[in-house]
Design a protein around this motif. Sequence first.
Motif, PDB file in Angstrom:
ATOM      1  N   LEU A 228       0.816  -1.205   0.000  1.00  0.00           N
ATOM      2  CA  LEU A 228       0.000   0.000   0.000  1.00  0.00           C
ATOM      3  C   LEU A 228       0.855   1.262   0.000  1.00  0.00           C
ATOM      4  O   LEU A 228       0.529   2.250  -0.671  1.00  0.00           O
ATOM      5  CB  LEU A 228      -0.929  -0.001   1.216  1.00  0.00           C
ATOM      6  CG  LEU A 228      -2.075  -1.024   1.183  1.00  0.00           C
ATOM      7  CD1 LEU A 228      -2.762  -1.101   2.535  1.00  0.00           C
ATOM      8  CD2 LEU A 228      -3.085  -0.673   0.093  1.00  0.00           C
TER       9      LEU A 228
ATOM     10  N   LYS B 115       2.538   1.597  -3.535  1.00  0.00           N
ATOM     11  CA  LYS B 115       1.607   1.919  -4.613  1.00  0.00           C
ATOM     12  C   LYS B 115       0.939   3.276  -4.420  1.00  0.00           C
ATOM     13  O   LYS B 115       1.022   4.170  -5.278  1.00  0.00           O
ATOM     14  CB  LYS B 115       0.543   0.826  -4.713  1.00  0.00           C
ATOM     15  CG  LYS B 115      -0.409   0.982  -5.896  1.00  0.00           C
ATOM     16  CD  LYS B 115       0.311   0.767  -7.213  1.00  0.00           C
ATOM     17  CE  LYS B 115      -0.673   0.774  -8.382  1.00  0.00           C
ATOM     18  NZ  LYS B 115       0.012   0.549  -9.671  1.00  0.00           N
ATOM     19  N   LEU B 116       0.252   3.462  -3.290  1.00  0.00           N
ATOM     20  CA  LEU B 116      -0.561   4.660  -3.115  1.00  0.00           C
ATOM     21  C   LEU B 116       0.243   5.883  -2.678  1.00  0.00           C
ATOM     22  O   LEU B 116      -0.098   7.007  -3.051  1.00  0.00           O
ATOM     23  CB  LEU B 116      -1.680   4.399  -2.098  1.00  0.00           C
ATOM     24  CG  LEU B 116      -2.962   3.789  -2.665  1.00  0.00           C
ATOM     25  CD1 LEU B 116      -2.748   2.324  -3.000  1.00  0.00           C
ATOM     26  CD2 LEU B 116      -4.118   3.939  -1.693  1.00  0.00           C
ATOM     27  N   LYS B 117       1.300   5.671  -1.909  1.00  0.00           N
ATOM     28  CA  LYS B 117       2.081   6.810  -1.421  1.00  0.00           C
ATOM     29  C   LYS B 117       3.217   7.180  -2.365  1.00  0.00           C
ATOM     30  O   LYS B 117       3.355   8.338  -2.757  1.00  0.00           O
ATOM     31  CB  LYS B 117       2.628   6.517  -0.029  1.00  0.00           C
ATOM     32  CG  LYS B 117       3.447   7.655   0.571  1.00  0.00           C
ATOM     33  CD  LYS B 117       3.980   7.289   1.941  1.00  0.00           C
ATOM     34  CE  LYS B 117       4.822   8.420   2.523  1.00  0.00           C
ATOM     35  NZ  LYS B 117       5.373   8.065   3.862  1.00  0.00           N
TER      36      LYS B 117
ATOM     37  N   LEU C 254      -1.005   9.509  -3.736  1.00  0.00           N
ATOM     38  CA  LEU C 254      -2.374   9.826  -3.357  1.00  0.00           C
ATOM     39  C   LEU C 254      -2.532  10.074  -1.861  1.00  0.00           C
ATOM     40  O   LEU C 254      -3.484  10.741  -1.439  1.00  0.00           O
ATOM     41  CB  LEU C 254      -3.315   8.685  -3.771  1.00  0.00           C
ATOM     42  CG  LEU C 254      -3.504   8.452  -5.266  1.00  0.00           C
ATOM     43  CD1 LEU C 254      -4.387   7.228  -5.500  1.00  0.00           C
ATOM     44  CD2 LEU C 254      -4.116   9.684  -5.924  1.00  0.00           C
TER      45      LEU C 254
ATOM     46  N   GLU D 164     -10.144   9.164  -5.596  1.00  0.00           N
ATOM     47  CA  GLU D 164      -9.015   8.398  -6.130  1.00  0.00           C
ATOM     48  C   GLU D 164      -8.463   7.431  -5.090  1.00  0.00           C
ATOM     49  O   GLU D 164      -8.113   6.291  -5.417  1.00  0.00           O
ATOM     50  CB  GLU D 164      -7.909   9.357  -6.587  1.00  0.00           C
ATOM     51  CG  GLU D 164      -8.274  10.234  -7.771  1.00  0.00           C
ATOM     52  CD  GLU D 164      -7.140  11.180  -8.125  1.00  0.00           C
ATOM     53  OE1 GLU D 164      -6.209  10.756  -8.836  1.00  0.00           O
ATOM     54  OE2 GLU D 164      -7.178  12.337  -7.658  1.00  0.00           O
ATOM     55  N   VAL D 165      -8.389   7.881  -3.850  1.00  0.00           N
ATOM     56  CA  VAL D 165      -7.871   7.022  -2.781  1.00  0.00           C
ATOM     57  C   VAL D 165      -8.794   5.831  -2.566  1.00  0.00           C
ATOM     58  O   VAL D 165      -8.348   4.677  -2.467  1.00  0.00           O
ATOM     59  CB  VAL D 165      -7.716   7.823  -1.471  1.00  0.00           C
ATOM     60  CG1 VAL D 165      -7.374   6.890  -0.306  1.00  0.00           C
ATOM     61  CG2 VAL D 165      -6.632   8.879  -1.621  1.00  0.00           C
TER      62      VAL D 165
ATOM     63  N   ALA E 222      -8.435   3.423  -5.434  1.00  0.00           N
ATOM     64  CA  ALA E 222      -7.129   2.755  -5.430  1.00  0.00           C
ATOM     65  C   ALA E 222      -7.053   1.683  -4.357  1.00  0.00           C
ATOM     66  O   ALA E 222      -6.515   0.591  -4.581  1.00  0.00           O
ATOM     67  CB  ALA E 222      -6.021   3.784  -5.236  1.00  0.00           C
ATOM     68  N   VAL E 223      -7.596   1.967  -3.173  1.00  0.00           N
ATOM     69  CA  VAL E 223      -7.602   0.965  -2.097  1.00  0.00           C
ATOM     70  C   VAL E 223      -8.460  -0.230  -2.496  1.00  0.00           C
ATOM     71  O   VAL E 223      -8.079  -1.392  -2.287  1.00  0.00           O
ATOM     72  CB  VAL E 223      -8.110   1.579  -0.777  1.00  0.00           C
ATOM     73  CG1 VAL E 223      -8.354   0.492   0.266  1.00  0.00           C
ATOM     74  CG2 VAL E 223      -7.094   2.590  -0.238  1.00  0.00           C
TER      75      VAL E 223
ATOM     76  N   GLU F 184      -6.535  -2.342  -4.929  1.00  0.00           N
ATOM     77  CA  GLU F 184      -5.457  -3.083  -4.277  1.00  0.00           C
ATOM     78  C   GLU F 184      -6.004  -4.286  -3.517  1.00  0.00           C
ATOM     79  O   GLU F 184      -5.502  -5.398  -3.642  1.00  0.00           O
ATOM     80  CB  GLU F 184      -4.690  -2.155  -3.329  1.00  0.00           C
ATOM     81  CG  GLU F 184      -3.644  -1.310  -3.999  1.00  0.00           C
ATOM     82  CD  GLU F 184      -2.537  -2.160  -4.582  1.00  0.00           C
ATOM     83  OE1 GLU F 184      -1.853  -2.881  -3.836  1.00  0.00           O
ATOM     84  OE2 GLU F 184      -2.372  -2.125  -5.815  1.00  0.00           O
TER      85      GLU F 184
END
Length: 266
Positions: free
Chosen positions: A51, A54-56, A61, A91-92, A95-96, A99
């Motif tokens: 996480l 990918k997201l950070k 995001l 978007e968050v 995206a979560v 994932e």
Amino acid sequence: VQIMMREARVTGPYNVARAAWVYHIPSVDSPDAPVLDVLANVVGHGESSRLVVKLKNELKLVHEIQAWSYTPRHPGLFGISAVFDPAKEREVIDAVAAEVGSWSVSGFTEDEIRKARRTMLASALSELQTMSGQADSYASGEFYAGSPTFSLAYLRRVASVTPAVVADVAGRYLRGDGLTRVVLTPLTNSQTATNAQRREPVAEIFRESGLRVIVRENRRLPFVYVCLAAGGGCAAEEPALAGVAKLTSELLLRGTAGRTAEQVAS
């Protein structure tokens, strides 16, 4: 038993947005408990976790994101929490969801699971270096699992976890119908205006007939709700007429001079 997704939102004087995704999981005595701990370690512990990468780091995001697994003596929770800019909320969330959905489909590599096992083993052994840590381990094992040496059995379970088992557990527990999501966001200008509208004072209108009409406007939902209240009931009835208000209220729907009961119901 939760049968569909639950969601709540709170707005307030915050500078950033926060969100948490939580799923139901079993208690500590389940063979799946150590697998879920490994899953949390792989996806949300440290800068190299899925996480975070990918997201950070890649999508940029979130400011922070992590995952955790809580397994007490009663059924526990698996959670993901994140801090992000309010404008990136959609978007968050997307995206979560992507994932989490990929964990049971694409699975995990042996290197990821091996690293998680090693990290968890090192953490457990470091706690046993002192007498205080050993005492805590024995007491916790007895309290939560009925065995002072539970930590050793737990580590043996962790050592046997495989990528396929982790993917299977992710698919069984991290389901949309078992998800509860809560979002805390700052107030926007439009929300501030809406809140002000919700606090409109109650208006009182007195009709010539003596009827008092009380009106409160709230535009959150497209409904009009009407309630008619009149004096009566046990407090206003003579002993000989006790219950007449209740009887009258029931008879009001049983027909009138101009309409039958079926017409009133229709």
